[in-house]
Design a protein around this motif. Structure first.
Motif, PDB file in Angstrom:
ATOM      1  N   PRO A 248       0.803  -1.225   0.000  1.00  0.00           N
ATOM      2  CA  PRO A 248       0.000   0.000   0.000  1.00  0.00           C
ATOM      3  C   PRO A 248       0.835   1.274   0.000  1.00  0.00           C
ATOM      4  N   ALA A 249       0.280   2.340  -0.590  1.00  0.00           N
ATOM      5  CA  ALA A 249       0.951   3.637  -0.634  1.00  0.00           C
ATOM      6  C   ALA A 249       1.295   4.097   0.773  1.00  0.00           C
ATOM      7  N   GLY A 250       2.507   4.617   0.930  1.00  0.00           N
ATOM      8  CA  GLY A 250       2.935   5.144   2.217  1.00  0.00           C
ATOM      9  C   GLY A 250       3.724   4.170   3.056  1.00  0.00           C
ATOM     10  N   VAL A 251       3.758   2.886   2.659  1.00  0.00           N
ATOM     11  CA  VAL A 251       4.539   1.906   3.418  1.00  0.00           C
ATOM     12  C   VAL A 251       6.019   2.256   3.307  1.00  0.00           C
ATOM     13  N   GLY A 252       6.705   2.362   4.434  1.00  0.00           N
ATOM     14  CA  GLY A 252       8.104   2.747   4.443  1.00  0.00           C
ATOM     15  C   GLY A 252       9.028   1.641   4.903  1.00  0.00           C
ATOM     16  N   ARG A 253      10.272   2.018   5.143  1.00  0.00           N
ATOM     17  CA  ARG A 253      11.314   1.044   5.476  1.00  0.00           C
ATOM     18  C   ARG A 253      10.967   0.217   6.711  1.00  0.00           C
ATOM     19  N   LYS A 254      10.492   0.862   7.764  1.00  0.00           N
ATOM     20  CA  LYS A 254      10.210   0.156   9.012  1.00  0.00           C
ATOM     21  C   LYS A 254       9.180  -0.943   8.802  1.00  0.00           C
ATOM     22  N   GLN A 255       8.062  -0.605   8.122  1.00  0.00           N
ATOM     23  CA  GLN A 255       7.018  -1.603   7.880  1.00  0.00           C
ATOM     24  C   GLN A 255       7.522  -2.733   6.998  1.00  0.00           C
ATOM     25  N   ILE A 256       8.357  -2.396   6.000  1.00  0.00           N
ATOM     26  CA  ILE A 256       8.882  -3.422   5.087  1.00  0.00           C
ATOM     27  C   ILE A 256       9.782  -4.402   5.831  1.00  0.00           C
ATOM     28  N   LEU A 257      10.652  -3.878   6.681  1.00  0.00           N
ATOM     29  CA  LEU A 257      11.583  -4.743   7.413  1.00  0.00           C
ATOM     30  C   LEU A 257      10.855  -5.616   8.441  1.00  0.00           C
TER      31      LEU A 257
ATOM     32  N   ILE B 164       6.080 -10.693   3.849  1.00  0.00           N
ATOM     33  CA  ILE B 164       5.354 -10.672   2.570  1.00  0.00           C
ATOM     34  C   ILE B 164       5.810  -9.491   1.713  1.00  0.00           C
ATOM     35  N   TYR B 165       5.938  -8.325   2.336  1.00  0.00           N
ATOM     36  CA  TYR B 165       6.436  -7.157   1.603  1.00  0.00           C
ATOM     37  C   TYR B 165       7.831  -7.429   1.034  1.00  0.00           C
ATOM     38  N   GLN B 166       8.686  -8.002   1.847  1.00  0.00           N
ATOM     39  CA  GLN B 166      10.057  -8.283   1.421  1.00  0.00           C
ATOM     40  C   GLN B 166      10.076  -9.251   0.238  1.00  0.00           C
ATOM     41  N   GLN B 167       9.217 -10.264   0.271  1.00  0.00           N
ATOM     42  CA  GLN B 167       9.158 -11.237  -0.818  1.00  0.00           C
ATOM     43  C   GLN B 167       8.689 -10.579  -2.110  1.00  0.00           C
TER      44      GLN B 167
END
Length: 402
Positions: free
Chosen positions: A218-227, A231-234
């Motif tokens: 989703p729009a606005g997702v940043g580094r902290k949420q990704i790490l 699922i985001y990382q994949q």
């Protein structure tokens, strides 16, 4: 070619000494003059090395300069261009070529496919691209450090003037650019996210153009949420691997001339084909150097996927450079000097005029008296909107006689 050989004859043998060969080769200056003459004959084509190109056209990453190079190449060889039918737009992003049936219809090509795409559109994979462009189309693009890209966006779109009226400076903007973009900026043709028609921002804009599926992140997702989210990382890993595999070459905006030299060799273009003038470059108001490390880190936090894309492409570029079997500095020198020779002829030396663009002042070089009479000179300095207008006229004229 002149061959000098010294031999020693005797009764019983012929004793050979090393053979000295003098070959008539062009000096760098002769190459530059030859390429200059080739440039001035830009209406003509040798018919050699004609290739199909798709430019993944990233915003504020030297992509307008690259599209200008392809524009001249396509006209020289009589190729067909992807162009929206509407006179009001010169791009189809956030849509891909396949979306244009219902969104932005393209001017028909006399063939089933197009030779060149130099407009802003969303790249969604080689398989889908080949429904509108020939199989084997050479795919390349450009990326830029997202910190520098945001500053360029800030200058080019004249965001400072817009936000100043609200009492917001660039330092405040950087703390929450998504919020301020949503609230105060309305640039749909530049910054719409493909799954969110009400969102207008610079969030991971480069990755969006290269086909990041933003409905999965989703729009606005940043580094902290990704790490913190596997699922985001994949999804990001899949995205980066696809770009690495399918996009043949990526320009690094911070290493533009070196990138251009490698591009020329890789795609077998003439030096005169890659001669260029920096297009759509705003007058600089802010620079990356003015930001603190903390502010730069905030930009990376916000556009973390773009940062990963940039780092991966930069690593790929450095590995490619280390494996070259030719002198890159020599290539760079010829391109720089060829461009300088052409611009010296085409333009009034050391003289800029400032033209108020749609969003901000844009640098343009004045054409010299000789250059004003030369179609090649006009092409190398034309702004993007003018280029697209000419291409639309040519494509419509061509399609009317299919």
């Amino acid at each position: 070619m002149i061959i000098f050989a010294i031999v020693y004859l005797s009764k019983n043998k012929i004793e050979e000494f090393p053979v000295t060969i003098a070959v008539n080769r062009k000096t760098p200056n002769e190459i530059i003059e030859s390429e200059f003459e080739s440039f001035l004959e830009c209406e003509k084509s040798t018919g050699e090395n004609i290739q199909n190109f798709y430019l993944v056209k990233t915003y504020k990453a030297a992509s307008s300069t690259l599209s200008n190079v392809l524009y001249r190449y396509g006209l020289k060889h009589g190729l067909s261009f992807v162009e929206p039918n509407s006179l009001k737009t010169n791009q189809i992003f956030p849509y891909s070529h396949l979306d244009t049936v219902s969104k932005y219809p393209l001017i028909p090509s006399c063939g089933k496919t197009y030779n060149l795409s130099t407009i802003h559109s969303r790249y969604e994979g080689k398989e889908l691209l080949e429904k509108t462009m020939p199989k084997g189309t050479r795919i390349f693009g450009s990326v830029r450090n997202p910190i520098s890209q945001l500053i360029s966006f800030f200058n080019y779109m004249d965001v400072a003037a817009i936000l100043k009226r609200k009492g917001i400076n660039i330092n405040k903007f950087i703390k929450d650019p998504l919020m301020y973009s949503r609230k105060y900026l309305w640039f749909p043709k530049y910054f719409k996210l493909s799954d969110s028609p009400t969102e207008f921002s610079m969030w991971n804009q480069q990755s969006q153009v290269f086909g990041l599926y933003d409905y999965k992140i989703p729009a606005g997702v940043g580094r902290k949420q990704i790490l913190e989210n596997v699922i985001y990382q994949q999804e990001i890993d899949k995205f980066l691997e696809r770009v690495d595999r399918e996009v043949e070459f990526v320009f690094i905006a911070e290493h533009f001339i070196e990138s251009m030299a490698i591009f020329r060799k890789m795609f077998q273009l003439d030096y005169s084909d890659v001669a260029h003038f920096q297009i759509n470059s705003a007058v600089k108001n802010n620079s990356k150097d003015e930001l603190t490390e903390q502010q730069q880190d905030l930009i990376i936090e916000w556009s973390y996927i773009d940062w990963l894309l940039y780092q991966r492409m930069l690593d790929k570029f450095e590995k490619l450079k280390s494996n070259l079997n030719y002198d890159l500095n020599y290539e760079v020198d010829i391109i720089e000097r060829t461009s300088a020779r052409i611009l010296d002829f085409c333009t009034t030396p050391n003289h800029y005029k400032i033209v108020q663009g749609e969003f901000c002042p844009i640098k343009l070089l004045d054409l010299s008296k000789e250059g004003q009479k030369n179609v090649c000179c006009k092409r190398i300095t034309q702004q993007e909107w003018e280029i697209n207008r000419i291409l639309k006229e040519l494509m419509k004229e061509s399609s009317a006689h299919c």
